[in-house]
Scaffold this motif. Structure first.
Motif, PDB file in Angstrom:
ATOM      1  N   ALA A 140       0.820  -1.215   0.000  1.00 39.22           N
ATOM      2  CA  ALA A 140       0.000   0.000   0.000  1.00 39.22           C
ATOM      3  C   ALA A 140       0.849   1.259   0.000  1.00 39.22           C
ATOM      4  O   ALA A 140       0.348   2.350  -0.288  1.00 39.22           O
ATOM      5  N   SER A 141       2.122   1.147   0.326  1.00 44.67           N
ATOM      6  CA  SER A 141       2.986   2.326   0.373  1.00 44.67           C
ATOM      7  C   SER A 141       3.263   2.823  -1.041  1.00 44.67           C
ATOM      8  O   SER A 141       3.351   2.046  -1.987  1.00 44.67           O
ATOM      9  N   SER A 142       3.378   4.137  -1.157  1.00 40.00           N
ATOM     10  CA  SER A 142       3.633   4.712  -2.480  1.00 40.00           C
ATOM     11  C   SER A 142       4.993   4.274  -3.014  1.00 40.00           C
ATOM     12  O   SER A 142       5.188   4.155  -4.221  1.00 40.00           O
ATOM     13  N   SER A 143       5.949   4.026  -2.112  1.00 42.49           N
ATOM     14  CA  SER A 143       7.279   3.620  -2.566  1.00 42.49           C
ATOM     15  C   SER A 143       7.251   2.255  -3.241  1.00 42.49           C
ATOM     16  O   SER A 143       8.082   1.963  -4.102  1.00 42.49           O
ATOM     17  N   PHE A 144       6.270   1.413  -2.865  1.00 45.35           N
ATOM     18  CA  PHE A 144       6.207   0.078  -3.467  1.00 45.35           C
ATOM     19  C   PHE A 144       5.857   0.152  -4.948  1.00 45.35           C
ATOM     20  O   PHE A 144       6.228  -0.715  -5.729  1.00 45.35           O
ATOM     21  N   ARG A 145       5.130   1.223  -5.326  1.00 43.55           N
ATOM     22  CA  ARG A 145       4.753   1.359  -6.734  1.00 43.55           C
ATOM     23  C   ARG A 145       5.970   1.462  -7.642  1.00 43.55           C
ATOM     24  O   ARG A 145       5.932   1.087  -8.806  1.00 43.55           O
ATOM     25  N   ALA A 146       7.061   1.997  -7.081  1.00 43.38           N
ATOM     26  CA  ALA A 146       8.283   2.145  -7.892  1.00 43.38           C
ATOM     27  C   ALA A 146       8.873   0.794  -8.261  1.00 43.38           C
ATOM     28  O   ALA A 146       9.604   0.680  -9.238  1.00 43.38           O
ATOM     29  N   TRP A 147       8.571  -0.246  -7.454  1.00 43.37           N
ATOM     30  CA  TRP A 147       9.068  -1.589  -7.781  1.00 43.37           C
ATOM     31  C   TRP A 147       8.260  -2.210  -8.934  1.00 43.37           C
ATOM     32  O   TRP A 147       8.739  -3.124  -9.601  1.00 43.37           O
ATOM     33  N   LEU A 148       7.029  -1.729  -9.116  1.00 47.54           N
ATOM     34  CA  LEU A 148       6.143  -2.335 -10.103  1.00 47.54           C
ATOM     35  C   LEU A 148       6.182  -1.634 -11.452  1.00 47.54           C
ATOM     36  O   LEU A 148       5.814  -2.216 -12.469  1.00 47.54           O
ATOM     37  N   SER A 149       6.603  -0.353 -11.455  1.00 47.51           N
ATOM     38  CA  SER A 149       6.562   0.414 -12.701  1.00 47.51           C
ATOM     39  C   SER A 149       7.947   0.506 -13.319  1.00 47.51           C
ATOM     40  O   SER A 149       8.950   0.266 -12.666  1.00 47.51           O
ATOM     41  N   GLY A 150       7.962   0.877 -14.583  1.00 47.90           N
ATOM     42  CA  GLY A 150       9.241   1.056 -15.255  1.00 47.90           C
ATOM     43  C   GLY A 150       9.448   0.065 -16.379  1.00 47.90           C
ATOM     44  O   GLY A 150       8.534  -0.634 -16.811  1.00 47.90           O
ATOM     45  N   VAL A 151      10.676  -0.001 -16.850  1.00 45.56           N
ATOM     46  CA  VAL A 151      11.038  -0.928 -17.933  1.00 45.56           C
ATOM     47  C   VAL A 151      10.918  -2.360 -17.424  1.00 45.56           C
ATOM     48  O   VAL A 151      11.423  -2.677 -16.340  1.00 45.56           O
ATOM     49  N   PRO A 152      10.237  -3.231 -18.142  1.00 49.36           N
ATOM     50  CA  PRO A 152      10.118  -4.618 -17.678  1.00 49.36           C
ATOM     51  C   PRO A 152      11.486  -5.284 -17.528  1.00 49.36           C
ATOM     52  O   PRO A 152      12.376  -5.090 -18.354  1.00 49.36           O
ATOM     53  N   LEU A 153      11.646  -6.047 -16.454  1.00 50.81           N
ATOM     54  CA  LEU A 153      12.906  -6.749 -16.212  1.00 50.81           C
ATOM     55  C   LEU A 153      12.943  -8.020 -17.059  1.00 50.81           C
ATOM     56  O   LEU A 153      12.668  -9.120 -16.590  1.00 50.81           O
ATOM     57  N   ASP A 154      13.281  -7.829 -18.321  1.00 50.31           N
ATOM     58  CA  ASP A 154      13.310  -8.918 -19.302  1.00 50.31           C
ATOM     59  C   ASP A 154      14.674  -8.896 -19.984  1.00 50.31           C
ATOM     60  O   ASP A 154      14.924  -8.072 -20.869  1.00 50.31           O
ATOM     61  N   PHE A 155      15.560  -9.786 -19.561  1.00 47.43           N
ATOM     62  CA  PHE A 155      16.919  -9.782 -20.096  1.00 47.43           C
ATOM     63  C   PHE A 155      16.959 -10.089 -21.589  1.00 47.43           C
ATOM     64  O   PHE A 155      17.920  -9.729 -22.263  1.00 47.43           O
ATOM     65  N   GLU A 156      15.926 -10.734 -22.102  1.00 46.02           N
ATOM     66  CA  GLU A 156      15.869 -11.021 -23.530  1.00 46.02           C
ATOM     67  C   GLU A 156      15.906  -9.726 -24.345  1.00 46.02           C
ATOM     68  O   GLU A 156      16.513  -9.663 -25.412  1.00 46.02           O
ATOM     69  N   ASN A 157      15.280  -8.667 -23.806  1.00 44.65           N
ATOM     70  CA  ASN A 157      15.221  -7.383 -24.510  1.00 44.65           C
ATOM     71  C   ASN A 157      16.249  -6.371 -24.020  1.00 44.65           C
ATOM     72  O   ASN A 157      16.479  -5.352 -24.678  1.00 44.65           O
ATOM     73  N   LEU A 158      16.848  -6.632 -22.857  1.00 46.56           N
ATOM     74  CA  LEU A 158      17.739  -5.648 -22.263  1.00 46.56           C
ATOM     75  C   LEU A 158      19.192  -5.778 -22.711  1.00 46.56           C
ATOM     76  O   LEU A 158      19.909  -4.786 -22.799  1.00 46.56           O
ATOM     77  N   LEU A 159      19.648  -6.995 -22.969  1.00 45.99           N
ATOM     78  CA  LEU A 159      21.079  -7.234 -23.168  1.00 45.99           C
ATOM     79  C   LEU A 159      21.622  -6.684 -24.478  1.00 45.99           C
ATOM     80  O   LEU A 159      22.830  -6.438 -24.592  1.00 45.99           O
ATOM     81  N   TRP A 160      20.751  -6.479 -25.458  1.00 45.24           N
ATOM     82  CA  TRP A 160      21.204  -5.989 -26.766  1.00 45.24           C
ATOM     83  C   TRP A 160      20.322  -4.830 -27.210  1.00 45.24           C
ATOM     84  O   TRP A 160      19.118  -4.830 -26.976  1.00 45.24           O
ATOM     85  N   SER A 161      20.925  -3.824 -27.846  1.00 44.70           N
ATOM     86  CA  SER A 161      20.147  -2.703 -28.378  1.00 44.70           C
ATOM     87  C   SER A 161      19.474  -3.142 -29.676  1.00 44.70           C
ATOM     88  O   SER A 161      19.776  -4.206 -30.231  1.00 44.70           O
ATOM     89  N   ASN A 162      18.567  -2.310 -30.166  1.00 43.47           N
ATOM     90  CA  ASN A 162      17.899  -2.621 -31.430  1.00 43.47           C
ATOM     91  C   ASN A 162      18.883  -2.660 -32.592  1.00 43.47           C
ATOM     92  O   ASN A 162      18.628  -3.290 -33.624  1.00 43.47           O
ATOM     93  N   GLU A 163      20.018  -1.963 -32.438  1.00 39.24           N
ATOM     94  CA  GLU A 163      21.051  -1.959 -33.491  1.00 39.24           C
ATOM     95  C   GLU A 163      22.035  -3.111 -33.328  1.00 39.24           C
ATOM     96  O   GLU A 163      23.014  -3.210 -34.071  1.00 39.24           O
TER      97      GLU A 163
END
Length: 814
Positions: free
Chosen positions: A259-282
């Motif tokens: 219920a704390s507002s700080s917890f929302r920061a753990w849920l929002s943002g860039v998805p933690l998906d290493f499949e998409n994170l490790l390499w750029s589109n280029e």
């Protein structure tokens, strides 16, 4: 033998006889699939060595994941393609320039020259620095903090879409186990998967929901905790397993977190998906940095556990490989994979990764000041050890112990004495590397890092750095409530004269049919000034709160970190104005903001909150009466203390040894004297024995003379008697020598015990280090200013949701 073009250029080998650099040293990147540890005291060059390793991996097109609990490894992001003073200037510490009696510009120029010369000592030209920056990207995530680049470490509680129970049951159960451990750790509940009833209950709820295809969110999880969708756990009735009262308390404890507002920061943002994170589109490899220095220990454990869990799940979706394809570097791993019996949630995941990652081409490198911080089973899975300079003999002994455990486990034969001697002589940036893929130990000096090794970065500096890094994923993700059009006003609402009301201009053009409005942010600036003579501290701190314009505030609201529509550091003071754009409407605020009493109450509440929550800490050694610096780590303080203890110990030991030296000399002189006497007696005995032999030879010629025979017999008897007397004396002297040698041995043991005793007592005194926490007094805290900042934003006309900041241009995702 590895090819130079394929190897990681870490520096130059050292000739141990001259301690001079000789040939270049290369490490086969594929050797890192057997994992590694980097060990060294603060200031040994440990983090620098890791950054050099990471740079080389990126140059070889291998992406790297960094977990950075203390804010040191993030220096990898300080990459300056031109190595110009202008690039360095933004990251120069003004205090260092001042200490050197230089301006910031002069200091930046000097650092730029030092870096250029340092790099050119190891490479032929500086183009490789540009190549590193051009052909790779860096993403810096600040989990749990929306002021940086947010990462959704816990997007939801639903089963991953790419997984099925038929093929991925073990992975799904592992994900459930680690997710539940992380949540319970954050809620300060028992997180042990085997002993904790709350862990078993929540794990069973999530598994049941996933198997039944039930969409699960946190609200439904809390409902299921109080009223589980099943009657038994195992063979035990659910109310016997955990009573309704205990389940209700568990739901309350978890609700406090979510219920704390700080917890929302753990849920929002860039998805933690290493499949998409490790390499750029280029197709460029990325360095993914998880900066955790701003979090407390519980939050760090929560973040690390979920990061490792996502990495573990991603790993098992990859094909097998004997080649290194990705590296995880964990800087300062203390507390995350500790020896038995400690068992934090992160430990199991790190152990699993070190056992299984090799088959998927994922390497793990752990950094620590001491190998005893790491479970020996994990050490036994590390094929590469990089050992740097250590502070004390005690630290070296611990390293030797850890290395011996690992080598014994791997069935290796090590010359511990040789390694110990080498470690003793190591200097800064020198490392002994022990690689199970090689047949010898190598000492090398790390090359100059291409990145600027500036030292730990603060959260504000990280935010500044993130702003400079241009990536497609740097969208700010803020969750705000839906606005009602009836709340919009044509004029600014009336507020108390005790509040400064300021307006930001529109800097981003927008031609859409959406609504432009001013959104209010309450900005509170406070200052803390603490000066004490004992302990000797001086602190000047500015505290800034960005708050929603609520009608009723609580301490909980002041503790929020995720709520903001704009980061104060993004506001240019010159842009603030007392006039506003007449075409924009205003979002209404509660009437209490027109009351002076409300504002005064707010001031008092914020001041009381600072008095209650703000503090600084120092360590104090009671015996030595030495204080640490403010925010100095206990490890650093102990290092300084140990240095002083070692210095005093050496003086004491020298005095004791000198005292015993005289006693030993006295005993040795007595032994030597008695040995000389024995030598003389033996010589005399030999002379008497020759006389006996002469008398025996003359006896044949005296057979016919009775008198002569009698004389011979008498003389012979006297000689034999003298021989016996001397032999008895020799025996007596030998006994005396043995007694003296025994006395010498006892004296040696006594000396050894005394030396061990004073050393033990000296280091036992480290247990009397106390932590002193200093809180500000009322007069130390001042509320400097309370303002309402009106931020121009765009409202989506149909849904009445904020979608864009017209001052910064940031896209806002609800």
């Amino acid at each position: 033998m590895i090819s130079l073009s394929n190897g990681l250029y870490l520096g130059k080998k050292i000739n141990v006889s001259t301690w001079k650099e000789i040939e270049e040293f290369y490490l086969d990147p594929d050797d890192l699939t057997t994992h590694g540890v980097i060990i060294g005291m603060t200031g040994s060059g440990k983090t620098g060595a890791a950054i050099v390793l990471i740079e080389e991996l990126i140059l070889k097109n291998i992406p790297v994941i960094i977990i950075d609990p203390k804010g040191d490894a993030i220096n990898i992001a300080l990459r300056f393609p031109e190595l110009s003073p202008k690039e360095f200037k933004k990251w120069i510490d003004p205090l260092k320039a001042e200490r050197d009696n230089m301006s910031v510009d002069e200091y930046a120029k000097r650092i730029s020259e030092i870096w250029r010369k340092g790099i050119l000592k190891y490479v032929s030209d500086l183009s490789i620095v540009k190549e590193l920056a051009k052909n790779s990207e860096i993403l810096i995530f600040t989990p749990g903090y929306s002021g940086g680049l947010t990462i959704s470490v816990l997007h939801d509680l639903n089963m991953p879409e790419k997984f099925t129970w038929d093929y991925d049951e073990e992975l799904l159960l592992e994900k459930i186990k680690n997710t539940v451990s992380a949540i319970l750790e954050l809620a300060n509940r028992d997180s042990d998967p085997l002993r904790s009833n709350e862990h078993i209950l929540i794990s069973r709820i999530i598994e049941y929901s996933w198997r039944q295809g039930i969409r699960l969110d946190f609200s439904k999880l809390l409902a299921f905790i109080m009223e589980p969708p099943f009657n038994k756990i195992g063979a035990i009735d659910i109310d016997l397993f955990m009573s309704p009262k205990d389940r209700k308390q568990l739901a309350i404890d978890i609700n406090k977190i979510i219920a704390s507002s700080s917890f929302r920061a753990w849920l929002s943002g860039v998805p933690l998906d290493f499949e998409n994170l490790l390499w750029s589109n280029e197709g460029k490899p990325r360095i993914i940095v998880f900066y955790l220095s701003h979090l407390d220990d519980v939050q760090k454990m929560f973040a690390v556990t979920l990061i490792l869990q996502n990495l573990y799940s991603w790993m098992f979706k990859q094909s097998g490989s004997s080649k290194l394809r990705t590296l995880l570097y964990f800087d300062e791993v203390y507390g995350y994979i500790p020896p038995y019996p400690k068992n934090p949630p992160s430990k199991r995941l790190l152990m699993l990764l070190m056992k299984q990652a090799r088959a998927f081409g994922l390497g793990i490198v752990l950094s620590t000041q001491n190998p005893v911080d790491i479970d020996y089973k994990a050490l036994s899975n590390a094929g590469i050890w990089m050992i740097g300079r250590l502070q004390t003999e005690n630290d070296k002994a611990r390293v030797m112990e850890g290395l011996k455990i690992a080598s014994d486990t791997l069935g290796e034969s090590l010359d511990i004495n040789e390694i110990s001697q080498i470690i003793t002589s190591l200097r800064k940036r020198m490392f002994l590397i022990h690689n199970i893929h090689e047949n010898k130990n190598i000492i090398f000096h790390t090359r100059w890092a291409y990145s600027y090794l500036r030292g730990p970065l603060t959260l504000l500096e990280v935010k500044k750095l993130i702003e400079e890094i241009n990536t497609r994923l740097s969208l700010k993700t803020i969750s705000l409530s839906k606005l009602d059009s009836s709340n919009l006003l044509s004029l600014p609402p009336k507020i108390s004269s005790e509040i400064t009301q300021l307006f930001l201009p529109i800097k981003i053009s927008d031609t859409s049919n959406n609504i432009k409005v001013y959104y209010p942010i309450l900005l509170v600036r406070a200052s803390v000034s603490i000066n004490r003579s004992r302990p000797p501290i001086s602190v000047e701190k500015e505290i800034v709160y960005t708050l929603p314009t609520l009608e009723n505030f609580s301490e909980h609201d002041l503790n929020k970190t995720a709520y903001t529509i704009i980061n104060p550091s993004n506001i240019n003071e010159k842009d603030l104005s007392f006039s506003w754009d007449k075409e924009l409407k205003f979002y209404d605020i509660p009437n209490v903001y027109s009351s002076k009493n409300f504002i005064r109450t707010l001031r008092k509440m914020i001041k009381d909150y600072i008095l209650k929550t703000y503090n600084v800490s120092v360590y104090r050694h009671k015996d030595l009466k030495i204080y640490s610096e403010i925010n100095e780590s206990l490890d650093n303080f102990l290092s300084r203390i140990n240095y002083q203890i070692e210095t005093k110990l050496k003086e004491q030991e020298e005095k004791i040894i000198e005292k015993y030296k005289k006693k030993f000399e006295s005993i040795r002189n007595k032994i030597k004297s008695k040995e000389e006497k024995i030598k003389v007696l033996n010589t005399e005995i030999k002379g008497l024995e020759r006389q006996l032999s002469l008398y025996g030879a003359g006896a044949a010629f005296s057979l016919f003379s009775k008198r002569s025979a009698y004389y011979k017999i008498t003389a012979t008897a006297r000689i034999r008697e003298r021989i016996n007397i001397k032999r008895e004396k020799i025996k007596s002297l030998e006994l005396e020598i043995k007694h003296l040698e025994s006395k010498e041995h006892i004296l040696a043991e006594e000396l050894k015990e005394k030396l061990e005793k004073i050393r033990k007592e000296a280091y036992l005194s480290n247990n009397i280090i106390e932590k002193i926490t200093i809180k500000p007094r009322k007069r130390d805290v001042k509320i400097d200013n309370i303002s309402i900042i009106w931020v121009p934003v765009i409202l989506e006309r149909e849904k009445m949701k904020i979608i864009k900041n017209l001052y910064t241009g940031e896209t806002i995702i609800n």
